[in-house]
Design a protein around this motif. Structure first.
Motif, PDB file in Angstrom:
ATOM      1  N   ARG A   1       1.240  -0.948   0.279  1.00 65.83           N
ATOM      2  CA  ARG A   1      -0.126  -0.108  -0.067  1.00 65.83           C
ATOM      3  C   ARG A   1       0.422   1.138   0.343  1.00 65.83           C
ATOM      4  NH1 ARG A   1      -5.276   0.180   0.382  1.00 65.83           N
ATOM      5  NH2 ARG A   1      -5.407   1.946   2.334  1.00 65.83           N
ATOM      6  N   HIS A   2       2.341   1.009  -0.299  1.00 67.29           N
ATOM      7  CA  HIS A   2       2.512   2.316  -0.241  1.00 67.29           C
ATOM      8  C   HIS A   2       2.779   3.111  -2.005  1.00 67.29           C
ATOM      9  CE1 HIS A   2       6.018   4.846  -0.248  1.00 67.29           C
ATOM     10  NE2 HIS A   2       6.719   4.915  -0.714  1.00 67.29           N
ATOM     11  N   PHE A   3       1.926   3.013  -2.381  1.00 70.17           N
ATOM     12  CA  PHE A   3       1.363   3.606  -3.647  1.00 70.17           C
ATOM     13  C   PHE A   3       2.357   4.923  -4.450  1.00 70.17           C
ATOM     14  CE2 PHE A   3      -2.602   1.808  -2.216  1.00 70.17           C
ATOM     15  CZ  PHE A   3      -2.800   0.540  -2.568  1.00 70.17           C
ATOM     16  N   PRO A   4       2.508   4.567  -5.863  1.00 69.70           N
ATOM     17  CA  PRO A   4       3.441   5.352  -6.218  1.00 69.70           C
ATOM     18  C   PRO A   4       2.656   6.906  -6.191  1.00 69.70           C
ATOM     19  CG  PRO A   4       2.756   3.437  -7.929  1.00 69.70           C
ATOM     20  CD  PRO A   4       1.888   3.315  -6.556  1.00 69.70           C
ATOM     21  N   TYR A   5       3.105   8.241  -6.003  1.00 68.93           N
ATOM     22  CA  TYR A   5       2.678   9.197  -6.342  1.00 68.93           C
ATOM     23  C   TYR A   5       2.108   9.808  -7.630  1.00 68.93           C
ATOM     24  CZ  TYR A   5       7.246  11.489  -6.679  1.00 68.93           C
ATOM     25  OH  TYR A   5       8.659  12.074  -7.686  1.00 68.93           O
ATOM     26  N   LYS A   6       3.266   8.854  -8.765  1.00 69.82           N
ATOM     27  CA  LYS A   6       2.764  10.024 -10.061  1.00 69.82           C
ATOM     28  C   LYS A   6       3.484   8.461 -10.900  1.00 69.82           C
ATOM     29  CE  LYS A   6       6.797  12.097 -10.577  1.00 69.82           C
ATOM     30  NZ  LYS A   6       8.056  13.509 -10.853  1.00 69.82           N
ATOM     31  N   TYR A   7       3.183   8.582 -12.629  1.00 68.10           N
ATOM     32  CA  TYR A   7       3.592   8.106 -12.839  1.00 68.10           C
ATOM     33  C   TYR A   7       4.112   8.914 -14.521  1.00 68.10           C
ATOM     34  CZ  TYR A   7       0.738   4.963 -10.258  1.00 68.10           C
ATOM     35  OH  TYR A   7      -0.025   4.466  -9.084  1.00 68.10           O
ATOM     36  N   ILE A   8       5.466   7.818 -14.730  1.00 66.92           N
ATOM     37  CA  ILE A   8       6.401   8.841 -15.603  1.00 66.92           C
ATOM     38  C   ILE A   8       6.311   7.919 -17.101  1.00 66.92           C
ATOM     39  CG2 ILE A   8       8.319   9.591 -16.306  1.00 66.92           C
ATOM     40  CD1 ILE A   8       8.802   9.120 -13.490  1.00 66.92           C
ATOM     41  N   ASP A   9       5.536   8.717 -17.801  1.00 69.88           N
ATOM     42  CA  ASP A   9       5.495   7.895 -19.933  1.00 69.88           C
ATOM     43  C   ASP A   9       6.870   7.525 -19.752  1.00 69.88           C
ATOM     44  OD1 ASP A   9       5.217   7.206 -22.226  1.00 69.88           O
ATOM     45  OD2 ASP A   9       3.928   8.773 -22.568  1.00 69.88           O
ATOM     46  N   ARG A  10       7.222   6.419 -20.000  1.00 64.89           N
ATOM     47  CA  ARG A  10       8.354   5.435 -20.401  1.00 64.89           C
ATOM     48  C   ARG A  10       8.644   4.917 -22.179  1.00 64.89           C
ATOM     49  NH1 ARG A  10      12.745   5.484 -16.513  1.00 64.89           N
ATOM     50  NH2 ARG A  10      13.703   4.417 -18.140  1.00 64.89           N
ATOM     51  N   THR A  11       7.435   5.532 -22.489  1.00 65.48           N
ATOM     52  CA  THR A  11       8.005   5.035 -23.917  1.00 65.48           C
ATOM     53  C   THR A  11       8.290   5.806 -25.053  1.00 65.48           C
ATOM     54  OG1 THR A  11       5.270   6.477 -24.234  1.00 65.48           O
ATOM     55  CG2 THR A  11       5.336   3.869 -23.568  1.00 65.48           C
ATOM     56  N   ARG A  12       8.246   7.038 -24.814  1.00 68.37           N
ATOM     57  CA  ARG A  12       8.721   8.281 -26.191  1.00 68.37           C
ATOM     58  C   ARG A  12      10.393   8.630 -25.581  1.00 68.37           C
ATOM     59  NH1 ARG A  12       6.883  14.509 -26.415  1.00 68.37           N
ATOM     60  NH2 ARG A  12       8.170  15.153 -28.754  1.00 68.37           N
ATOM     61  N   PHE A  13      10.801   9.177 -26.627  1.00 67.40           N
ATOM     62  CA  PHE A  13      12.209   9.406 -26.291  1.00 67.40           C
ATOM     63  C   PHE A  13      12.943  10.551 -26.978  1.00 67.40           C
ATOM     64  CE2 PHE A  13      12.670   4.576 -26.222  1.00 67.40           C
ATOM     65  CZ  PHE A  13      13.634   4.443 -25.151  1.00 67.40           C
ATOM     66  N   TYR A  14      13.238  11.132 -26.708  1.00 62.58           N
ATOM     67  CA  TYR A  14      14.152  12.873 -26.751  1.00 62.58           C
ATOM     68  C   TYR A  14      15.395  12.827 -27.418  1.00 62.58           C
ATOM     69  CZ  TYR A  14       9.640  14.430 -24.858  1.00 62.58           C
ATOM     70  OH  TYR A  14       8.549  14.157 -23.708  1.00 62.58           O
ATOM     71  N   LYS A  15      15.242  13.604 -28.601  1.00 58.77           N
ATOM     72  CA  LYS A  15      16.770  14.148 -28.787  1.00 58.77           C
ATOM     73  C   LYS A  15      17.361  14.868 -28.020  1.00 58.77           C
ATOM     74  CE  LYS A  15      17.044  11.979 -32.371  1.00 58.77           C
ATOM     75  NZ  LYS A  15      17.838  10.480 -32.748  1.00 58.77           N
ATOM     76  N   VAL A  16      18.400  15.041 -27.633  1.00 59.52           N
ATOM     77  CA  VAL A  16      19.247  16.346 -26.628  1.00 59.52           C
ATOM     78  C   VAL A  16      18.642  17.168 -27.977  1.00 59.52           C
ATOM     79  CG1 VAL A  16      21.189  16.689 -25.807  1.00 59.52           C
ATOM     80  CG2 VAL A  16      21.158  14.980 -25.997  1.00 59.52           C
ATOM     81  N   LYS A  17      18.636  17.916 -28.404  1.00 63.07           N
ATOM     82  CA  LYS A  17      18.472  19.227 -28.703  1.00 63.07           C
ATOM     83  C   LYS A  17      16.981  19.527 -27.981  1.00 63.07           C
ATOM     84  CE  LYS A  17      16.611  18.398 -33.476  1.00 63.07           C
ATOM     85  NZ  LYS A  17      15.508  18.944 -33.274  1.00 63.07           N
ATOM     86  N   ASP A  18      15.920  18.480 -28.037  1.00 56.59           N
ATOM     87  CA  ASP A  18      15.093  19.366 -27.960  1.00 56.59           C
ATOM     88  C   ASP A  18      14.715  18.568 -26.253  1.00 56.59           C
ATOM     89  OD1 ASP A  18      14.107  18.664 -30.466  1.00 56.59           O
ATOM     90  OD2 ASP A  18      14.039  16.277 -30.494  1.00 56.59           O
ATOM     91  N   ILE A  19      15.166  19.214 -25.490  1.00 59.85           N
ATOM     92  CA  ILE A  19      15.549  19.262 -24.140  1.00 59.85           C
ATOM     93  C   ILE A  19      15.961  20.848 -23.521  1.00 59.85           C
ATOM     94  CG2 ILE A  19      15.640  16.128 -23.977  1.00 59.85           C
ATOM     95  CD1 ILE A  19      18.388  16.464 -22.420  1.00 59.85           C
TER      96      ILE A  19
ATOM     97  N   THR B   1      22.358  14.854 -32.009  1.00 59.66           N
ATOM     98  CA  THR B   1      22.041  15.967 -32.151  1.00 59.66           C
ATOM     99  C   THR B   1      22.591  17.108 -31.517  1.00 59.66           C
ATOM    100  OG1 THR B   1      20.458  16.086 -31.127  1.00 59.66           O
ATOM    101  CG2 THR B   1      19.623  15.659 -32.701  1.00 59.66           C
ATOM    102  N   GLY B   2      23.630  16.501 -30.302  1.00 64.87           N
ATOM    103  CA  GLY B   2      23.960  17.056 -29.472  1.00 64.87           C
ATOM    104  C   GLY B   2      24.449  16.405 -28.340  1.00 64.87           C
ATOM    105  N   GLN B   3      25.235  17.791 -27.093  1.00 66.72           N
ATOM    106  CA  GLN B   3      26.568  16.465 -26.127  1.00 66.72           C
ATOM    107  C   GLN B   3      25.208  17.246 -24.945  1.00 66.72           C
ATOM    108  OE1 GLN B   3      30.060  17.361 -25.608  1.00 66.72           O
ATOM    109  NE2 GLN B   3      30.912  16.697 -27.625  1.00 66.72           N
ATOM    110  N   ILE B   4      25.014  16.172 -23.642  1.00 72.97           N
ATOM    111  CA  ILE B   4      24.438  16.704 -22.761  1.00 72.97           C
ATOM    112  C   ILE B   4      25.670  15.959 -21.479  1.00 72.97           C
ATOM    113  CG2 ILE B   4      23.365  14.076 -22.419  1.00 72.97           C
ATOM    114  CD1 ILE B   4      21.045  15.307 -20.640  1.00 72.97           C
ATOM    115  N   GLU B   5      25.870  17.038 -20.084  1.00 75.70           N
ATOM    116  CA  GLU B   5      26.548  16.105 -18.893  1.00 75.70           C
ATOM    117  C   GLU B   5      25.939  15.680 -18.268  1.00 75.70           C
ATOM    118  OE1 GLU B   5      30.203  19.158 -17.916  1.00 75.70           O
ATOM    119  OE2 GLU B   5      27.991  19.138 -16.166  1.00 75.70           O
ATOM    120  N   LEU B   6      25.869  14.520 -17.747  1.00 74.41           N
ATOM    121  CA  LEU B   6      25.363  13.362 -16.464  1.00 74.41           C
ATOM    122  C   LEU B   6      26.706  13.627 -15.554  1.00 74.41           C
ATOM    123  CD1 LEU B   6      25.187  10.406 -18.941  1.00 74.41           C
ATOM    124  CD2 LEU B   6      23.404  12.657 -18.469  1.00 74.41           C
ATOM    125  N   VAL B   7      25.689  14.383 -14.264  1.00 68.75           N
ATOM    126  CA  VAL B   7      26.457  14.539 -13.020  1.00 68.75           C
ATOM    127  C   VAL B   7      26.106  13.593 -11.957  1.00 68.75           C
ATOM    128  CG1 VAL B   7      27.595  15.615 -11.786  1.00 68.75           C
ATOM    129  CG2 VAL B   7      26.464  16.899 -13.971  1.00 68.75           C
TER     130      VAL B   7
END
Length: 706
Positions: free
Chosen positions: A42-60, A95-101
């Motif tokens: 009964r520790h339910f998710p507080y929200k749900y995230i759509d994992r079907t879509r993939f973005y390009k770096v330039k669009d985020i 389409t471009g670079q992204i930094e992960l930290v």
């Protein structure tokens, strides 16, 4: 931990779940109150995230909540030392670079990532030095199987976690893994707890499937079906418990029969009642009259705004009890409120009509002894007081009627002590001046019958409410002078919030100085009341105001209850945005008690939050306490409405009383129909309900309310 098929695993301590163990169990208990398998389920998710879509770096961009991108790792580097250490990874797509930290788990993450490989990254995008960045993303090495997996998980659950839990790798993803194990291993043990005819009638999803879809929905439609099923179940068992208690009480507790109306009621009604009763008051008296003739203990909730005439209704009900040879008492949560009720009742009945006494913690020992004696002999008919009324030394000859004011301020045990003051439990009338939204009344007081006084006494004019900003203060002073010139009196109230008492007291002191400057002696007199002054001084200042020796009372919220001055026509609330709607409404109810036009002035700073603006706009638009309470419920949620947290019935995991009103009404009717057709639940199709109410294993939602 292996269980037999007949056993239910949901009470199993959480440490026995595969992947938990003692250390993780300890932190789950402390941080999320997850002690058993049932708690995790009964520790339910507080929200749900759509994992079907993939973005390009330039669009985020940083405004996006969460994104999923496929990138190839270019290089990785650990920067800094010890606690200041961080891992920085450069990655790119076409389409471009992204930094992960990463700032935590740096060494472990660095070892697990392989430069040159493609990864599916998922997280909250940000911007750093003009370039896209993502902190602590979820990482999975790219493969056709991984893509398929993400596609299958249309809506990914997001679970509440804490920093402490993350140190044990129990972030949202970690909790998701444990929940997956729990559902895969034990979902088959989930028993149905609703009769099949109810499931069919209301088209409810299968219980096992509902829990599965709540955690790992196939799509938005399945999630909605699962939520509906579990909301229905949660509200069903809450109403089931309340109505079962009500039925049990009517069967077990016989009530004294008040079969006549005689000298006391008629004498008061014909000779002493200072004003005609409203239709609402007459309706409530009739409901109480019917209740007290049935031979079953009455348990009725009386709701009504400040000034609607609840005390007169309570007094007239008490007089019916006295006409039938019984005594009555009225219990209030504070001495101020008890004294106010005593003064009101005394002023209505006079000195020689019926004996009334006041008993509080401040009552002198000598006076207390006399009260005890006269109560036991039956000479004292009406006793008004605080929780002093439930002391063992207070013995009645024949207690037949009990009035409890603002019942949420008393514990269950305190209230039940009054019941035990007589062989046959007395009839109980619970009063509240805090308007309760219908859905909340049906859950907090669902086992009581409800009466509402929704009409003000004749001759009362609705209070006019205005909202002034700080820049309009001169206009406020002008209104004050006009009202004082008419012979009226004024309240000026400042907030007092414990966390910042020094700041609030400074505001109050500055306010007093301003008032003294604008309304100087000897022409104007000011009373000052706040929690830092001695009780005797406070009482003296209040009396000066009540006796019209002062025109202005500058106070904190101590005057919210306990002061009744019909000549006071203006209520000024400073920093009104810092008060809740319920409190603003209570404060406004201190004026408008005479026949003259009264005003409430809400003073606020020029900057207001959205909720603050809604609260003040609501106060200006309506005087209806029930409308106000519904908006308050929408803004604050049921758990924050006064009195509901300690009531223990609102630990709802899925349902929301602010938004699920229609469903609650439907469920209530459903449960009422069941008890009407089968009060003892003996019909075969209802056996499942009897089992669910008896066994913790049978109904997870029952655990929380039984």
């Amino acid at each position: 931990m292996e269980l037999s098929r007949s056993a239910s695993p949901f009470e199993t301590p959480i440490e026995y779940l595969k992947g938990v163990g003692p250390a993780r169990a300890e932190v789950l208990k402390k941080e999320l109150a997850i002690f058993t398998y049932a708690d995790l389920l009964r520790h339910f998710p507080y929200k749900y995230i759509d994992r079907t879509r993939f973005y390009k770096v330039k669009d985020i961009h940083p405004e996006m909540p969460y994104v999923q991108v496929i990138v190839r790792l270019l290089r990785k580097e650990i920067i800094g030392e010890k606690r200041a250490k961080r891992l920085v990874v450069q990655a790119q797509d076409d389409t471009g670079q992204i930094e992960l930290v990463w700032f935590q788990g740096v060494t472990w993450v660095e070892k697990s990532l392989r430069v040159g490989k493609a990864y599916i990254i998922f997280g909250k995008p940000g911007m750093f030095n003009g370039r896209p960045q993502m902190s602590h993303p979820e990482m999975e090495q790219y493969s056709p199987q991984a893509i398929k997996r993400q596609g299958n998980l249309t809506l990914q659950p997001a679970y509440n976690s804490t920093e402490k839990l993350k140190q044990f790798s129990l972030d949202s993803k970690g909790i998701q893994k444990l929940t997956t194990i729990l559902i895969e291993e034990y979902a088959r043990y989930l028993q149905e707890n609703l009769p099949q005819y109810i499931i069919n009638k209301y088209r409810l999803m299968d219980r096992r499937e509902a829990y599965r879809q709540m955690h790992f929905p196939d799509d938005a439609n399945k999630l909605n079906e699962a939520q509906h099923r579990l909301k229905f179940e949660e509200l069903f068992f809450l109403q089931y418990k309340l109505l079962k208690n009500k039925l049990y009480r009517t069967q077990k507790f016989k009530g004294n029969i008040f079969d006549k109306v005689g000298h006391y009621f008629n004498g008061f009604y014909n000779d002493k009642l200072p004003f005609p009763l409203t239709n609402a008051q007459k309706r409530v008296l009739k409901e109480i009259r019917i209740d007290t003739q049935r031979g079953v203990q009455m348990n009725r909730l009386l709701q009504g705004d400040v000034g609607s005439g609840k005390t007169v209704v309570a007094l007239m009900s008490i007089l019916i009890a006295i006409d039938n040879g019984f005594q009555a008492c009225m219990m209030a949560p504070t001495e101020i409120l008890a004294s106010q009720h005593y003064q009101t009742v005394k002023s209505l009945v006079g000195d020689d009509f019926v004996e009334v006494a006041l008993l509080t913690g401040s009552t002198p020992k000598k006076q207390r002894k006399i009260i005890h004696e006269r109560l036991l002999s039956g000479e004292l008919k009406i006793l008004i007081g605080t929780h002093a009324l439930i002391e063992d030394a207070v013995q009645y000859k024949n207690l037949g009627f009990v009035v409890i004011d603002e019942q949420h301020r008393f514990g269950v045990e305190q209230r039940s002590k009054l019941w035990r003051k007589n062989v046959v439990p007395p009839h109980v009338l619970v009063m509240t001046a805090t308007p309760i939204p219908r859905t909340l009344a049906m859950t907090m007081y669902g086992d009581l019958d409800v009466s509402v006084i929704d009409e003000l006494p004749a001759g009362r004019k609705p209070i006019e409410t205005v909202h002034f900003y700080e820049s309009q203060r001169l206009r406020m002073f002008g209104m004050m002078r006009e009202e004082i010139a008419k012979g009226r009196q004024i309240y000026v109230v400042y907030p007092l919030i414990k966390e910042s008492e020094k700041l609030d007291l400074k505001n109050l002191e500055e306010g007093i100085e301003t008032m003294r400057r604008e309304f100087p002696l000897p022409k104007y007199q000011i009373s000052i009341v706040h929690g830092k002054i001695p009780a005797a001084v406070k009482e003296e200042e209040m009396q000066r105001f009540i006796n019209a020796q002062t025109q202005i009372m500058v106070a904190t919220t101590v005057i919210e209850v306990g002061v009744n001055v019909p000549n006071a026509s203006v209520m000024i609330i400073e920093n009104a945005e810092r008060f809740g709607l319920s409190q603003l409404h209570q404060l406004r109810g201190r004026v408008g008690r005479g026949a003259e036009q009264s005003y409430c002035i809400l003073m606020s700073s020029n900057k207001l939050s959205n909720d603050g603006r809604i609260r003040l706009d609501t106060m200006v638009k309506t005087n209806n306490g029930f409308e106000i309470s519904e908006i308050d419920l929408q803004l604050r949620g049921p758990g924050n409405i006064e009195g509901t947290q300690q009531s223990g019935v609102l630990d709802l995991k899925v349902a929301n009383l602010a938004t699920d009103q229609e469903l609650l009404m439907q469920v209530r009717k459903c449960v009422e129909d069941i008890f009407e057709k089968d009060p003892q639940l003996t019909h075969p199709e209802n056996q499942i309900l009897h089992q669910a109410s008896q066994s913790k294993n049978a109904g997870l939602s029952w655990d929380k309310i039984s």
